[in-house]
Design a protein around this motif. Structure first.
Motif, PDB file in Angstrom:
ATOM      1  N   VAL A 122      54.452  19.025  38.372  1.00  0.00           N
ATOM      2  CA  VAL A 122      53.304  19.628  39.061  1.00  0.00           C
ATOM      3  C   VAL A 122      52.488  18.560  39.781  1.00  0.00           C
ATOM      4  CG1 VAL A 122      51.115  20.827  38.710  1.00  0.00           C
ATOM      5  CG2 VAL A 122      53.170  21.610  37.516  1.00  0.00           C
ATOM      6  N   LEU A 123      52.288  17.427  39.123  1.00  0.00           N
ATOM      7  CA  LEU A 123      51.513  16.344  39.729  1.00  0.00           C
ATOM      8  C   LEU A 123      52.212  15.794  40.970  1.00  0.00           C
ATOM      9  CD1 LEU A 123      49.091  14.445  39.605  1.00  0.00           C
ATOM     10  CD2 LEU A 123      50.415  12.948  38.105  1.00  0.00           C
ATOM     11  N   ILE A 124      53.523  15.605  40.882  1.00  0.00           N
ATOM     12  CA  ILE A 124      54.282  15.107  42.040  1.00  0.00           C
ATOM     13  C   ILE A 124      54.221  16.108  43.191  1.00  0.00           C
ATOM     14  CG2 ILE A 124      56.591  14.531  42.878  1.00  0.00           C
ATOM     15  CD1 ILE A 124      57.201  13.380  40.132  1.00  0.00           C
ATOM     16  N   ALA A 125      54.375  17.388  42.866  1.00  0.00           N
ATOM     17  CA  ALA A 125      54.335  18.422  43.901  1.00  0.00           C
ATOM     18  C   ALA A 125      52.966  18.474  44.566  1.00  0.00           C
ATOM     19  CB  ALA A 125      54.682  19.777  43.288  1.00  0.00           C
ATOM     20  N   ALA A 126      51.904  18.401  43.759  1.00  0.00           N
ATOM     21  CA  ALA A 126      50.551  18.445  44.314  1.00  0.00           C
ATOM     22  C   ALA A 126      50.282  17.231  45.202  1.00  0.00           C
ATOM     23  CB  ALA A 126      49.529  18.504  43.176  1.00  0.00           C
ATOM     24  N   THR A 127      50.757  16.078  44.771  1.00  0.00           N
ATOM     25  CA  THR A 127      50.574  14.859  45.566  1.00  0.00           C
ATOM     26  C   THR A 127      51.326  14.949  46.886  1.00  0.00           C
ATOM     27  OG1 THR A 127      50.387  13.578  43.518  1.00  0.00           O
ATOM     28  CG2 THR A 127      50.804  12.351  45.542  1.00  0.00           C
ATOM     29  N   LEU A 128      52.544  15.479  46.842  1.00  0.00           N
ATOM     30  CA  LEU A 128      53.348  15.623  48.053  1.00  0.00           C
ATOM     31  C   LEU A 128      52.699  16.596  49.034  1.00  0.00           C
ATOM     32  CD1 LEU A 128      55.934  14.981  49.602  1.00  0.00           C
ATOM     33  CD2 LEU A 128      57.072  16.825  48.340  1.00  0.00           C
ATOM     34  N   ILE A 129      52.193  17.709  48.518  1.00  0.00           N
ATOM     35  CA  ILE A 129      51.531  18.698  49.379  1.00  0.00           C
ATOM     36  C   ILE A 129      50.289  18.095  50.027  1.00  0.00           C
ATOM     37  CG2 ILE A 129      50.263  20.881  49.371  1.00  0.00           C
ATOM     38  CD1 ILE A 129      52.181  21.836  47.178  1.00  0.00           C
ATOM     39  N   TYR A 130      49.518  17.356  49.228  1.00  0.00           N
ATOM     40  CA  TYR A 130      48.311  16.719  49.764  1.00  0.00           C
ATOM     41  C   TYR A 130      48.666  15.714  50.856  1.00  0.00           C
ATOM     42  CZ  TYR A 130      44.201  13.721  50.015  1.00  0.00           C
ATOM     43  OH  TYR A 130      43.140  12.980  50.467  1.00  0.00           O
ATOM     44  N   TYR A 131      49.724  14.952  50.629  1.00  0.00           N
ATOM     45  CA  TYR A 131      50.141  13.950  51.619  1.00  0.00           C
ATOM     46  C   TYR A 131      50.585  14.616  52.919  1.00  0.00           C
ATOM     47  CZ  TYR A 131      53.041  10.447  53.924  1.00  0.00           C
ATOM     48  OH  TYR A 131      53.603   9.605  54.851  1.00  0.00           O
ATOM     49  N   LEU A 132      51.389  15.670  52.812  1.00  0.00           N
ATOM     50  CA  LEU A 132      51.880  16.349  54.009  1.00  0.00           C
ATOM     51  C   LEU A 132      50.742  16.980  54.799  1.00  0.00           C
ATOM     52  CD1 LEU A 132      55.118  18.030  52.572  1.00  0.00           C
ATOM     53  CD2 LEU A 132      54.962  16.011  54.041  1.00  0.00           C
ATOM     54  N   ARG A 133      49.780  17.556  54.101  1.00  0.00           N
ATOM     55  CA  ARG A 133      48.646  18.169  54.793  1.00  0.00           C
ATOM     56  C   ARG A 133      47.767  17.113  55.460  1.00  0.00           C
ATOM     57  NH1 ARG A 133      46.488  23.136  50.880  1.00  0.00           N
ATOM     58  NH2 ARG A 133      48.317  24.484  51.190  1.00  0.00           N
ATOM     59  N   SER A 134      47.623  15.975  54.802  1.00  0.00           N
ATOM     60  CA  SER A 134      46.818  14.906  55.404  1.00  0.00           C
ATOM     61  C   SER A 134      47.484  14.362  56.661  1.00  0.00           C
ATOM     62  CB  SER A 134      46.600  13.777  54.395  1.00  0.00           C
ATOM     63  OG  SER A 134      47.831  13.158  54.053  1.00  0.00           O
ATOM     64  N   GLN A 135      48.824  14.365  56.691  1.00  0.00           N
ATOM     65  CA  GLN A 135      49.538  13.911  57.878  1.00  0.00           C
ATOM     66  C   GLN A 135      49.363  14.891  59.036  1.00  0.00           C
ATOM     67  OE1 GLN A 135      51.292  10.892  58.250  1.00  0.00           O
ATOM     68  NE2 GLN A 135      50.158  10.520  56.363  1.00  0.00           N
TER      69      GLN A 135
END
Length: 226
Positions: free
Chosen positions: A211-224
């Motif tokens: 869950v933590l990895i998925a949340a981090t990935l989603i946050y990164y993609l949205r920030s990009q």
């Protein structure tokens, strides 16, 4: 603060970090194993000179460190960091719970330094890289201000303020990292006691990590996207 003083500070930091990494490396199990293999290959006649080999390696990497410092940009300071971490790796391996080098040849870790020493050197290497990255930017700032015709005294004052900021940042980093280092055994014990009461602790931990990895990935993609 004059640029010459800034460069002197960089040299002291760079050479100190490389020296500590090299001294740590020559006391590790992996280094000793490789030195034994060299000794076995050339025969007993080399044994009296093994200590000189270690000294020669230390002076050699110090020369490389000095060369990287002379280049004085982010790329070469990055290479300096890589060199230091490469020498530091065998010390980490001595305290690793998974000795993957042992899969290649027989290697029973016998650390020549304490865990606290390894932590201190590792922290020094991180602080060194952080400091050098900032000092490079300070020199770029000086060049930019000089190009705009700023007064020399004002430029020195700006550099002095920037160095003070980095010293504060480095101090906070050291304190925070040290607190984490001291707290880890207690956190580990508390976590182990708490997880032992759960029916399937490994599954819960795995789920939390996913869950933590998925949340981090989603946050990164949205920030990009932004």
């Amino acid at each position: 603060m004059k640029e010459s003083m800034l460069r002197t500070i960089e040299a002291i930091i760079a050479l100190s970090a490389t020296y500590m990494a090299a001294v740590t490396m020559v006391q590790t199990t992996l280094y000793g194993k490789l030195l034994d293999k060299v000794s076995n290959y050339f025969g007993p006649s080399l044994d009296p000179y093994l200590s000189y080999i270690s000294i020669g390696i230390i002076f050699g990497v110090l020369f490389l460190s000095f060369t990287f410092w002379r280049k004085g940009d982010e790329i070469w300071f990055g290479r300096l960091f890589n060199l230091n971490m490469l020498m530091f790796f065998p010390a980490v391996l001595d305290f690793s719970t998974f000795n993957w080098v042992g899969l290649i040849f027989d290697l029973t870790p016998i650390p020549g330094v304490s865990g606290l020493w390894v932590f201190g050197v590792g922290l020094l290497l991180q602080v060194t890289y952080l400091s050098l990255r900032y000092t490079v930017r300070f020199r770029y700032t000086r060049e930019e201000l000089e190009g705009r015709g700023a007064n020399e005294e004002d430029i020195d004052a700006v550099t002095r303020g920037q160095v003070g900021y980095v010293m504060l940042l480095v101090t906070l980093t050291i304190v925070a990292t040290s607190i984490v280092y001291v707290s880890i055994p207690y956190i580990t014990q508390f976590s182990a006691d708490w997880l032992s009461t759960l029916p399937a602790p490994h599954m819960l931990v795995g789920l939390l990590v996913v869950v933590l990895i998925a949340a981090t990935l989603i946050y990164y993609l949205r920030s990009q996207e932004d």
